[in-house]
Structures are given as C-alpha cells and as structure tokens.
Design a protein around this motif. Structure first.
Motif, PDB file in Angstrom:
ATOM      1  N   CYS A  12       0.801  -1.225   0.000  1.00  0.00           N
ATOM      2  CA  CYS A  12       0.000   0.000   0.000  1.00  0.00           C
ATOM      3  C   CYS A  12       0.832   1.272   0.000  1.00  0.00           C
ATOM      4  CB  CYS A  12      -0.949   0.012   1.191  1.00  0.00           C
ATOM      5  SG  CYS A  12      -2.255  -1.213   1.032  1.00  0.00           S
ATOM      6  N   ILE A  79      -1.296  -5.047 -10.422  1.00  0.00           N
ATOM      7  CA  ILE A  79      -1.668  -5.928  -9.322  1.00  0.00           C
ATOM      8  C   ILE A  79      -0.731  -7.134  -9.328  1.00  0.00           C
ATOM      9  CG2 ILE A  79      -3.481  -7.429  -8.408  1.00  0.00           C
ATOM     10  CD1 ILE A  79      -5.517  -5.491  -9.715  1.00  0.00           C
ATOM     11  N   GLU A  90      -4.832  -6.387   1.739  1.00  0.00           N
ATOM     12  CA  GLU A  90      -4.804  -5.649   0.477  1.00  0.00           C
ATOM     13  C   GLU A  90      -5.241  -6.497  -0.707  1.00  0.00           C
ATOM     14  OE1 GLU A  90      -3.230  -4.645  -3.392  1.00  0.00           O
ATOM     15  OE2 GLU A  90      -2.305  -6.192  -2.126  1.00  0.00           O
ATOM     16  N   THR A  94      -8.402  -5.467  -3.158  1.00  0.00           N
ATOM     17  CA  THR A  94      -7.951  -5.034  -4.486  1.00  0.00           C
ATOM     18  C   THR A  94      -8.601  -5.893  -5.562  1.00  0.00           C
ATOM     19  OG1 THR A  94      -5.860  -4.148  -3.665  1.00  0.00           O
ATOM     20  CG2 THR A  94      -5.921  -4.783  -5.983  1.00  0.00           C
ATOM     21  N   ASN A  98     -11.150  -4.646  -8.383  1.00  0.00           N
ATOM     22  CA  ASN A  98     -10.819  -4.916  -9.780  1.00  0.00           C
ATOM     23  C   ASN A  98     -12.004  -5.551 -10.517  1.00  0.00           C
ATOM     24  OD1 ASN A  98      -8.835  -4.859 -11.908  1.00  0.00           O
ATOM     25  ND2 ASN A  98      -8.643  -7.075 -11.676  1.00  0.00           N
ATOM     26  N   VAL A 121      -7.745  -0.054 -11.082  1.00  0.00           N
ATOM     27  CA  VAL A 121      -7.254  -0.641  -9.840  1.00  0.00           C
ATOM     28  C   VAL A 121      -5.835  -1.116 -10.088  1.00  0.00           C
ATOM     29  CG1 VAL A 121      -7.581  -2.468  -8.137  1.00  0.00           C
ATOM     30  CG2 VAL A 121      -9.580  -1.368  -9.159  1.00  0.00           C
ATOM     31  N   GLU A 123      -1.989  -2.271  -7.769  1.00  0.00           N
ATOM     32  CA  GLU A 123      -1.545  -2.819  -6.491  1.00  0.00           C
ATOM     33  C   GLU A 123      -1.765  -1.781  -5.400  1.00  0.00           C
ATOM     34  OE1 GLU A 123       2.317  -4.808  -4.289  1.00  0.00           O
ATOM     35  OE2 GLU A 123       2.584  -3.872  -6.225  1.00  0.00           O
ATOM     36  N   SER A 135      -6.033   0.615  -0.831  1.00  0.00           N
ATOM     37  CA  SER A 135      -6.773  -0.623  -0.546  1.00  0.00           C
ATOM     38  C   SER A 135      -6.664  -1.017   0.921  1.00  0.00           C
ATOM     39  CB  SER A 135      -6.246  -1.776  -1.400  1.00  0.00           C
ATOM     40  OG  SER A 135      -6.426  -1.528  -2.756  1.00  0.00           O
TER      41      SER A 135
END
Length: 163
Positions: A12, A79, A90, A94, A98, A121, A123, A135
C-alpha cells in the motif's frame, strides 16, 4: 513510477508513493488516519514522506487523495500476488475492486465514505475519476444499484466524514 525492493511497505505505501509522485506540483486534498487536509500543495515525495505546503506527511498514514481539476491519467502499479499481511488485507479488497471496474460504488475507508465509478485498480490503489484510495484502508465496498453516485446524490466532493 518508482522501483521498490520487497519490503513490508510494498502493498500500500509504495503504490501510494507512486501515485503521489505523479501529483507533485498539484493542489490536492489528503485523507489521513486522523482527518483531512484541504487544498494542500504537494511539493515533493521521497523516502515514504510527502512534503506539502502544510508540512511533512508519512505516506503510510495517507488513506486517500482527491485531485479535482487535475487532468492526469494516473499510472498505477500492476496488481501482483500479495504475501504476508498484504495477502489477507490488500489482496482480497484489491481483487474485489478490480472485479467492479466501471461500476459505481459507495466505499468506506477509515472514517470516511466516498462514492464514484471505479476507473482503475492497481496494487494497493483503487482509482476513481479524481480520487484514489489505498486498498489497505478500505473498510467496505457497496455496489450502487443506481447510476448516480453518492457525491452526485448529495452534491458534495468525493468523500465526506462518516457520522
């Protein structure tokens, strides 16, 4: 977008630093763990610190950033498969966000609630038209049945403080 070695900050903090690096020189609104800093000029970002016209902010405490009027297509970190704490916090939120790209959602993060259409979206980052949320600070996502977001329904900015 900066490159970071695998550290506890990966899921994050590093992605938020990458977003902030793209907003240097802009006036933004920052949500932190304790409140909101309105109309702050982002001066510099390095070593997990955001230097602003209101002082130095540790990026680990930034839950969201609003950048109304800034014409930018943010580049997000892709991601990745999460590990450690990231894999139980997370990663799942996430992945959920997504799966909701293009949909309007109400989203809670720490002590705030926002609403809008999920645009992208990456990471550790959920991106809306002119706002991003970490996230890791997301506490609830509610898909909205109507095509009108909370901010449009209440004629307010992206987020408001929960009561």
């Amino acid at each position: 977008m900066g490159h970071f070695d695998r550290t506890i900050c990966d899921c994050c903090v590093c992605p938020m630093q990458c977003v902030l690096e793209q907003l240097v020189g802009e006036t933004i609104r920052v949500a932190t763990l304790v409140g909101v800093i309105d109309n702050v000029m982002l001066l510099d970002v390095k070593s997990f610190i955001a230097s602003t016209s209101e002082g130095e902010l540790p990026i680990c405490n930034i839950s969201g950033v609003e950048f109304i009027g800034v014409d930018i297509a943010l580049a997000l970190k892709p991601i990745q498969k999460s590990t450690g704490k990231c894999s139980c916090c997370e990663g799942p939120i996430t992945n959920l966000a997504n799966s909701l790209i293009g949909q309007i959602v109400d989203i809670e993060f720490i002590n705030f609630i926002g609403s809008g259409r999920i645009r992208d979206v990456g990471e550790g980052i959920i991106c809306f038209q002119d706002f991003v949320i970490s996230s890791c600070f997301t506490t609830k996502i509610i898909p909205v049945a109507s095509s009108v977001s909370l901010s449009e329904r209440t004629n307010s900015s992206f987020w408001s403080r929960e009561t």
